[in-house]
Design a protein around this motif. Structure first.
Motif, PDB file in Angstrom:
ATOM      1  N   ASP A 130       0.855  -1.173   0.000  1.00  0.00           N
ATOM      2  CA  ASP A 130       0.000   0.000   0.000  1.00  0.00           C
ATOM      3  C   ASP A 130       0.901   1.238   0.000  1.00  0.00           C
ATOM      4  OD1 ASP A 130      -2.213   1.656   0.345  1.00  0.00           O
ATOM      5  OD2 ASP A 130      -2.002   1.615   2.533  1.00  0.00           O
ATOM      6  N   GLY A 131       0.673   2.125  -0.908  1.00  0.00           N
ATOM      7  CA  GLY A 131       1.523   3.327  -0.990  1.00  0.00           C
ATOM      8  C   GLY A 131       0.718   4.602  -0.860  1.00  0.00           C
ATOM      9  N   GLN A 132       1.339   5.636  -0.294  1.00  0.00           N
ATOM     10  CA  GLN A 132       0.647   6.910  -0.105  1.00  0.00           C
ATOM     11  C   GLN A 132       1.670   8.060  -0.237  1.00  0.00           C
ATOM     12  OE1 GLN A 132      -1.149   7.638   3.785  1.00  0.00           O
ATOM     13  NE2 GLN A 132      -3.121   7.801   2.757  1.00  0.00           N
ATOM     14  N   ASP A 133       1.380   9.011  -1.094  1.00  0.00           N
ATOM     15  CA  ASP A 133       2.253  10.185  -1.237  1.00  0.00           C
ATOM     16  C   ASP A 133       1.464  11.438  -0.895  1.00  0.00           C
ATOM     17  OD1 ASP A 133       4.353   8.681  -2.021  1.00  0.00           O
ATOM     18  OD2 ASP A 133       4.217   9.122  -4.158  1.00  0.00           O
ATOM     19  N   LEU A 134       2.032  12.283  -0.087  1.00  0.00           N
ATOM     20  CA  LEU A 134       1.379  13.555   0.233  1.00  0.00           C
ATOM     21  C   LEU A 134       2.136  14.676  -0.478  1.00  0.00           C
ATOM     22  CD1 LEU A 134      -0.687  15.201   1.986  1.00  0.00           C
ATOM     23  CD2 LEU A 134       1.125  15.370   3.677  1.00  0.00           C
ATOM     24  N   ILE A 135       1.414  15.405  -1.328  1.00  0.00           N
ATOM     25  CA  ILE A 135       2.058  16.474  -2.097  1.00  0.00           C
ATOM     26  C   ILE A 135       1.414  17.817  -1.725  1.00  0.00           C
ATOM     27  CG2 ILE A 135       2.475  17.378  -4.419  1.00  0.00           C
ATOM     28  CD1 ILE A 135       2.394  14.303  -5.209  1.00  0.00           C
ATOM     29  N   LYS A 136       2.233  18.783  -1.312  1.00  0.00           N
ATOM     30  CA  LYS A 136       1.734  20.117  -0.952  1.00  0.00           C
ATOM     31  C   LYS A 136       2.537  21.141  -1.736  1.00  0.00           C
ATOM     32  CE  LYS A 136      -0.395  20.383   3.584  1.00  0.00           C
ATOM     33  NZ  LYS A 136      -0.182  20.754   4.975  1.00  0.00           N
ATOM     34  N   ASN A 137       1.854  22.089  -2.320  1.00  0.00           N
ATOM     35  CA  ASN A 137       2.505  23.143  -3.111  1.00  0.00           C
ATOM     36  C   ASN A 137       3.505  22.561  -4.128  1.00  0.00           C
ATOM     37  OD1 ASN A 137       1.057  25.050  -1.679  1.00  0.00           O
ATOM     38  ND2 ASN A 137       2.647  25.195  -0.108  1.00  0.00           N
ATOM     39  N   MET A 138       3.018  21.538  -4.798  1.00  0.00           N
ATOM     40  CA  MET A 138       3.807  20.885  -5.855  1.00  0.00           C
ATOM     41  C   MET A 138       5.086  20.221  -5.331  1.00  0.00           C
ATOM     42  SD  MET A 138       1.907  21.504  -8.445  1.00  0.00           S
ATOM     43  CE  MET A 138       2.766  21.306  -9.972  1.00  0.00           C
ATOM     44  N   MET A 139       5.112  19.908  -4.026  1.00  0.00           N
ATOM     45  CA  MET A 139       6.298  19.233  -3.468  1.00  0.00           C
ATOM     46  C   MET A 139       5.859  18.008  -2.676  1.00  0.00           C
ATOM     47  SD  MET A 139       9.098  21.983  -2.269  1.00  0.00           S
ATOM     48  CE  MET A 139       8.169  22.662  -0.948  1.00  0.00           C
ATOM     49  N   VAL A 140       6.654  16.972  -2.753  1.00  0.00           N
ATOM     50  CA  VAL A 140       6.345  15.753  -1.999  1.00  0.00           C
ATOM     51  C   VAL A 140       6.697  15.999  -0.531  1.00  0.00           C
ATOM     52  CG1 VAL A 140       6.829  13.291  -1.714  1.00  0.00           C
ATOM     53  CG2 VAL A 140       6.776  14.278  -3.988  1.00  0.00           C
ATOM     54  N   LYS A 141       5.660  15.993   0.325  1.00  0.00           N
ATOM     55  CA  LYS A 141       5.897  16.222   1.759  1.00  0.00           C
ATOM     56  C   LYS A 141       6.203  14.902   2.463  1.00  0.00           C
ATOM     57  CE  LYS A 141       5.188  20.603   2.732  1.00  0.00           C
ATOM     58  NZ  LYS A 141       6.134  21.393   3.494  1.00  0.00           N
ATOM     59  N   VAL A 145       5.357   3.829   2.018  1.00  0.00           N
ATOM     60  CA  VAL A 145       5.045   2.518   1.419  1.00  0.00           C
ATOM     61  C   VAL A 145       4.872   1.539   2.568  1.00  0.00           C
ATOM     62  CG1 VAL A 145       5.817   0.682  -0.113  1.00  0.00           C
ATOM     63  CG2 VAL A 145       6.416   3.037  -0.637  1.00  0.00           C
ATOM     64  N   ARG A 146       3.709   0.894   2.634  1.00  0.00           N
ATOM     65  CA  ARG A 146       3.459  -0.098   3.690  1.00  0.00           C
ATOM     66  C   ARG A 146       3.321  -1.475   3.043  1.00  0.00           C
ATOM     67  NH1 ARG A 146      -0.107   3.867   5.251  1.00  0.00           N
ATOM     68  NH2 ARG A 146       0.603   5.092   7.018  1.00  0.00           N
ATOM     69  N   THR A 147       4.030  -2.431   3.603  1.00  0.00           N
ATOM     70  CA  THR A 147       3.885  -3.807   3.112  1.00  0.00           C
ATOM     71  C   THR A 147       3.476  -4.708   4.278  1.00  0.00           C
ATOM     72  OG1 THR A 147       6.186  -4.362   3.510  1.00  0.00           O
ATOM     73  CG2 THR A 147       5.653  -3.538   1.339  1.00  0.00           C
ATOM     74  N   SER A 148       2.728  -5.730   3.980  1.00  0.00           N
ATOM     75  CA  SER A 148       2.327  -6.672   5.047  1.00  0.00           C
ATOM     76  C   SER A 148       2.234  -8.094   4.493  1.00  0.00           C
ATOM     77  CB  SER A 148       1.000  -6.250   5.680  1.00  0.00           C
ATOM     78  OG  SER A 148      -0.024  -6.334   4.733  1.00  0.00           O
ATOM     79  N   VAL A 149       2.547  -9.015   5.351  1.00  0.00           N
ATOM     80  CA  VAL A 149       2.513 -10.450   4.993  1.00  0.00           C
ATOM     81  C   VAL A 149       1.817 -11.192   6.127  1.00  0.00           C
ATOM     82  CG1 VAL A 149       3.898 -12.463   4.387  1.00  0.00           C
ATOM     83  CG2 VAL A 149       4.782 -10.211   3.906  1.00  0.00           C
ATOM     84  N   LYS A 150       0.953 -12.125   5.791  1.00  0.00           N
ATOM     85  CA  LYS A 150       0.321 -12.972   6.807  1.00  0.00           C
ATOM     86  C   LYS A 150       0.293 -14.392   6.260  1.00  0.00           C
ATOM     87  CE  LYS A 150      -2.948 -10.779   9.913  1.00  0.00           C
ATOM     88  NZ  LYS A 150      -4.355 -10.542  10.213  1.00  0.00           N
ATOM     89  N   ALA A 151       0.881 -15.314   6.992  1.00  0.00           N
ATOM     90  CA  ALA A 151       0.901 -16.699   6.503  1.00  0.00           C
ATOM     91  C   ALA A 151       1.148 -17.655   7.660  1.00  0.00           C
ATOM     92  CB  ALA A 151       1.992 -16.862   5.458  1.00  0.00           C
ATOM     93  N   MET A 152       0.987 -18.915   7.362  1.00  0.00           N
ATOM     94  CA  MET A 152       1.293 -19.973   8.330  1.00  0.00           C
ATOM     95  C   MET A 152       2.393 -20.832   7.690  1.00  0.00           C
ATOM     96  SD  MET A 152       0.628 -22.013  10.899  1.00  0.00           S
ATOM     97  CE  MET A 152       0.537 -23.705  11.383  1.00  0.00           C
ATOM     98  N   VAL A 153       3.534 -20.907   8.351  1.00  0.00           N
ATOM     99  CA  VAL A 153       4.663 -21.657   7.781  1.00  0.00           C
ATOM    100  C   VAL A 153       4.937 -22.887   8.635  1.00  0.00           C
ATOM    101  CG1 VAL A 153       7.090 -21.561   7.095  1.00  0.00           C
ATOM    102  CG2 VAL A 153       5.665 -19.542   6.837  1.00  0.00           C
TER     103      VAL A 153
ATOM    104  N   SER B 103       6.973  -0.521   7.091  1.00  0.00           N
ATOM    105  CA  SER B 103       6.571   0.798   6.622  1.00  0.00           C
ATOM    106  C   SER B 103       7.812   1.617   6.287  1.00  0.00           C
ATOM    107  CB  SER B 103       5.740   1.470   7.719  1.00  0.00           C
ATOM    108  OG  SER B 103       5.691   2.843   7.510  1.00  0.00           O
ATOM    109  N   THR B 104       7.814   2.207   5.119  1.00  0.00           N
ATOM    110  CA  THR B 104       8.928   3.070   4.703  1.00  0.00           C
ATOM    111  C   THR B 104       8.375   4.468   4.489  1.00  0.00           C
ATOM    112  OG1 THR B 104       9.849   1.150   3.585  1.00  0.00           O
ATOM    113  CG2 THR B 104      10.846   3.262   3.071  1.00  0.00           C
ATOM    114  N   THR B 105       8.758   5.378   5.359  1.00  0.00           N
ATOM    115  CA  THR B 105       8.303   6.763   5.240  1.00  0.00           C
ATOM    116  C   THR B 105       9.520   7.659   5.021  1.00  0.00           C
ATOM    117  OG1 THR B 105       6.516   6.240   6.751  1.00  0.00           O
ATOM    118  CG2 THR B 105       6.918   8.567   6.373  1.00  0.00           C
ATOM    119  N   ASN B 106       9.492   8.396   3.943  1.00  0.00           N
ATOM    120  CA  ASN B 106      10.615   9.285   3.562  1.00  0.00           C
ATOM    121  C   ASN B 106      11.961   8.560   3.663  1.00  0.00           C
ATOM    122  OD1 ASN B 106       8.727  11.263   3.134  1.00  0.00           O
ATOM    123  ND2 ASN B 106       8.978  12.161   5.154  1.00  0.00           N
TER     124      ASN B 106
END
Lengths: 183, 137
Positions: A130-141, A145-153, B103-106
């Motif tokens: 899952d990814g999220q970018d916050l951009i303010k005044n044309m700049m990346v604030k 990136v969030r990753t998650s795994v769920k399993a039974m090994v 989680s990777t932030t900046n």
């Protein structure tokens, strides 16, 4: 003699008369039969072509209904009777506040094992991203990136463990067989 | 009032002994065990092993068994703490639930991995020199 000749002539004439009207009829019948036969043969060829087309359509439908096997280049697939061996190397470090090198090794090994388990789970089951970018005044604030795994090994084996300069590496492998997933 | 059976007290004692034994055999050798450890940023953060007596009879048949040296002690916690590494390896073999969040932030990375053995009932047979432990499924 004269009468006999006349009789023969009469008989031949009668026979001619009797044959002449019938002959055009038989010729016409034969023509009709011929035309019918050609028509029937034409119909037969048409039926055969329709049947061929139907068979091809049915085969196309069957291929569409069957589940598609997506095989990427260089990717191992789990086919019947064959096993897939997955090998990973997990890494872990010891905490700062350890009382002895032995404790540091034990804790680092635990962390490396968990990392190896995570890598196996990622390879076998996949990762949610899952990814999220916050951009303010044309700049990346903020970029997240969030990753998650769920399993039974289960039945994972440690192959090799190395500990060098505070970093522990655990090589782990798991053997997957078709029978484990075919129910 | 005197009963027809002259040895009523002996009979009662035997019956009570049998009853006590049967109750004891029901739950004494069954334990509930759960295990969980958390790794944060490639470093072990927390490890928990919970062991408790089963309050009621577990259902299932014993699976893959592990033999631990016990030196005559009948305490499972002590036996496991004496053979902790063996027991943890055994639990890995039984299967662990893996839960990983990253989680990777900046460009700064944080990760948490939790490995859990869900609460499982184990049958334990104590002997003179070893204890045989097997999960019930």
């Amino acid at each position: 003699m004269k009468y006999s000749l006349i009789l023969v002539a009469l008989l031949s004439a009668a026979s001619l008369v009797a044959q002449t009207p019938s002959s055009p009829q038989t010729i016409g019948n034969l023509d009709k039969i011929d035309s019918l036969e050609t028509k029937v043969s034409g119909i037969n060829t048409k039926v055969s072509t329709v049947e061929e087309k139907l068979a091809s359509i049915e085969s196309d439908m069957a291929s569409m209904r069957a589940p598609k096997k997506i095989v990427r280049e260089g990717e191992e697939t789990l086919s019947e009777g064959a096993d897939v061996r997955i090998s990973v190397t997990g890494q872990g470090v010891a905490p700062m506040n350890t009382t002895s090198p032995a404790q540091a090794y034990a804790l680092a090994k635990r962390a490396a094992t968990a990392d190896a388990y995570r890598l196996i789970a990622e390879k076998v089951k996949g990762v949610r991203i899952d990814g999220q970018d916050l951009i303010k005044n044309m700049m990346v604030k903020r970029s997240t990136v969030r990753t998650s795994v769920k399993a039974m090994v289960r039945n994972a084996n440690v192959v090799e463990t190395t500990f060098k300069e505070g970093l522990c590496e655990v090589e782990m492998e798991i053997v997957l067989s078709h029978a484990q997933f075919a129910h | 009032m005197r009963s027809r059976d002259g040895n009523s007290s002996i009979t009662r004692a035997i019956c009570s002994l049998i009853l006590l034994n049967s109750f004891a055999s029901l739950n004494a050798n069954e334990f509930l065990i759960s295990y969980r450890y958390i790794v944060k940023d490639a470093t072990l953060y927390n490890e928990t092993l919970r062991i408790s007596d089963s309050m009621k009879k577990c259902v299932g048949k014993p699976q893959k068994a592990l033999i631990l040296t016990s030196f005559g002690d009948k305490d499972l916690k002590e036996t496991i703490s004496n053979n902790s590494q063996e027991f943890i390896d055994y639990m890995h073999k039984l299967g662990l639930n893996v839960e990983h969040k990253e989680s990777t932030t900046n460009y700064q990375n944080r990760s948490t991995t939790i490995l859990t053995l869900k609460t499982t009932c184990f049958k334990v047979d104590f002997n003179d020199n070893f204890a045989r432990i097997a999960p019930l499924k």
